[in-house]
Write an enzyme that holds these catalytic residues in place. Structure first.
Site, PDB file in Angstrom:
ATOM      1  N   THR A  27     -26.686  23.510  13.533  1.00  0.00           N
ATOM      2  CA  THR A  27     -26.974  24.834  12.984  1.00  0.00           C
ATOM      3  C   THR A  27     -26.901  25.819  14.140  1.00  0.00           C
ATOM      4  OG1 THR A  27     -29.352  24.796  13.439  1.00  0.00           O
ATOM      5  CG2 THR A  27     -28.632  23.795  11.362  1.00  0.00           C
ATOM      6  N   VAL A  56     -30.563  22.503  16.681  1.00  0.00           N
ATOM      7  CA  VAL A  56     -31.112  23.830  16.359  1.00  0.00           C
ATOM      8  C   VAL A  56     -31.179  24.631  17.650  1.00  0.00           C
ATOM      9  CG1 VAL A  56     -32.399  23.082  14.318  1.00  0.00           C
ATOM     10  CG2 VAL A  56     -33.509  23.033  16.506  1.00  0.00           C
ATOM     11  N   ILE A  82     -31.875  20.299  20.919  1.00  0.00           N
ATOM     12  CA  ILE A  82     -32.013  21.743  21.152  1.00  0.00           C
ATOM     13  C   ILE A  82     -30.729  22.342  21.723  1.00  0.00           C
ATOM     14  CG2 ILE A  82     -33.332  23.540  22.344  1.00  0.00           C
ATOM     15  CD1 ILE A  82     -34.976  22.028  20.246  1.00  0.00           C
ATOM     16  N   LYS A  83     -30.238  23.374  21.036  1.00  0.00           N
ATOM     17  CA  LYS A  83     -29.044  24.064  21.534  1.00  0.00           C
ATOM     18  C   LYS A  83     -29.475  25.133  22.529  1.00  0.00           C
ATOM     19  CE  LYS A  83     -25.436  24.753  18.660  1.00  0.00           C
ATOM     20  NZ  LYS A  83     -24.835  25.276  17.406  1.00  0.00           N
ATOM     21  N   VAL A  84     -28.883  25.028  23.710  1.00  0.00           N
ATOM     22  CA  VAL A  84     -29.209  25.929  24.814  1.00  0.00           C
ATOM     23  C   VAL A  84     -27.887  26.553  25.286  1.00  0.00           C
ATOM     24  CG1 VAL A  84     -30.049  25.966  27.201  1.00  0.00           C
ATOM     25  CG2 VAL A  84     -31.137  24.453  25.532  1.00  0.00           C
TER      26      VAL A  84
END
Ligand code: E4P
Length: 234
Positions: A27, A56, A82-84
Site C-alpha cells: 500500500t 505500509v 514498513i515502507k521508508v
C-alpha cells in the site's frame, strides 16, 4: 518469486487471492486515501486476510517521528513491512528499524544509486519504481538488471521488488530481469487479460464449435453435467 498486489482494496485483494496472485500486498498513502476510510482499520482488515508481507508507508518526515510511527504500524501485525523513502532521512530510519527487528521496504527508488546504503545494511526489500519514471519520458527498466547485479555483488540478503508496474511489458521485464518480487496493481492484471487477441480467438473457436450439428457435440458439451451427476451419486 513473490507476487504482491498493489492496492488497499479488500475486494480486489479477495478477488486476486483466489487467482493465486497475492503472496503479499503493498500500500502507499495514495492507495489508502483512495479507499476513503479509516486507514488503520483498513490495514487491520488487510492483515486479517493476507498472511504474507503487507507493506505500509510512513507519512511523517522527521526521522524520530518516522521511527515512532513505524513502530506503531509494525505493532499491528507480525507481517507488516514498513515502507521508508530512499532519502538520507530514510537511511537513519531504516538503520534504527533494523536494530528493532522491524522489516523495511525502501520505496521511491528511481535510480540504483539511492539503494546503495540500504543494500549494504541488508533491508528486506528495495522498491525500484518503473512506471513513474516513464511519466518523465525515461525508461527505468534497464535498472532492474543493474540493481539485481548490485545486490548479488554486495552479497546482500535484500530482495529487489519491481514497483510502479503499470503494463504487461513492465511485468514480464521485471520477472525476466531478476526482480525477486513484483507488486502489480489490479489495473495491470486487467490489461494482461483484456487482450483483444485472446477475446477474438476465444470467440472464433466457440463460433466454429457451435456450427457443429448439436448431436455431434452433445457428448462433449454434456461432460461437465455428467461428471456433476456422477460426483453427486458417489
Ligand atoms: C508500490 O509499493 C508503490 O507504491 C506503487 O507501485 C507505486 O505505483 P505508481 O507509481 O503506479 O503509483
Amino acid at each position: 518469486m513473490e507476487f504482491f498486489l498493489d492496492t488497499a482494496s479488500i475486494e480486489e485483494i479477495k478477488h486476486y487471492k483466489k487467482l493465486g496472485l497475492v503472496d503479499g500486498v503493498t500500500t502507499n498513502p495514495q492507495l489508502l486515501s483512495k479507499e476513503g476510510t479509516d486507514c488503520l482499520e483498513q490495514i487491520k482488515k488487510i492483515v486479517s486476510i493476507v498472511s504474507g508481507p503487507v507493506s505500509v508507508e510512513v507519512t511523517c518526515t522527521e526521522p524520530h517521528r518516522m521511527v515512532e510511527q513505524a513502530m506503531g504500524l509494525a505493532s499491528i501485525a507480525e507481517n507488516i513491512v514498513i515502507k521508508v523513502p530512499a532519502s538520507t532521512e530514510g537511511i537513519v530510519v531504516a538503520e534504527r528499524l533494523k536494530r528493532e527487528g522491524i522489516k523495511t521496504n525502501i520505496t521511491l527508488v528511481f535510480h540504483p544509486s539511492q539503494a546503495v546504503p540500504f543494500i549494504k545494511m541488508g533491508v528486506e526489500y528495495i522498491s525500484l519504481f518503473v512506471g513513474r519514471v516513464e511519466d518523465f519520458g525515461l525508461d527505468n527498466t534497464p535498472h532492474i538488471r543493474t540493481l539485481r547485479s548490485m545486490i548479488d555483488t554486495m552479497q546482500s540478503p535484500t530482495r529487489l521488488l519491481g514497483a510502479s508496474i503499470r503494463n504487461p511489458d513492465y511485468l514480464v521485464t521485471a520477472i525476466a530481469d531478476g526482480a525477486h518480487a513484483v507488486t502489480v496493481p489490479p489495473a495491470c492484471w486487467q490489461k494482461v487479460y483484456t487482450n483483444p487477441m485472446l477475446s477474438q480467438a476465444e470467440r472464433e473457436f466457440l463460433e466454429s464449435w457451435r456450427r457443429l450439428p448439436p448431436l455431434v457435440r452433445k457428448k462433449y458439451d454434456s461432460l461437465t453435467a455428467d461428471m456433476e451427476v456422477a460426483q453427486n451419486a458417489s
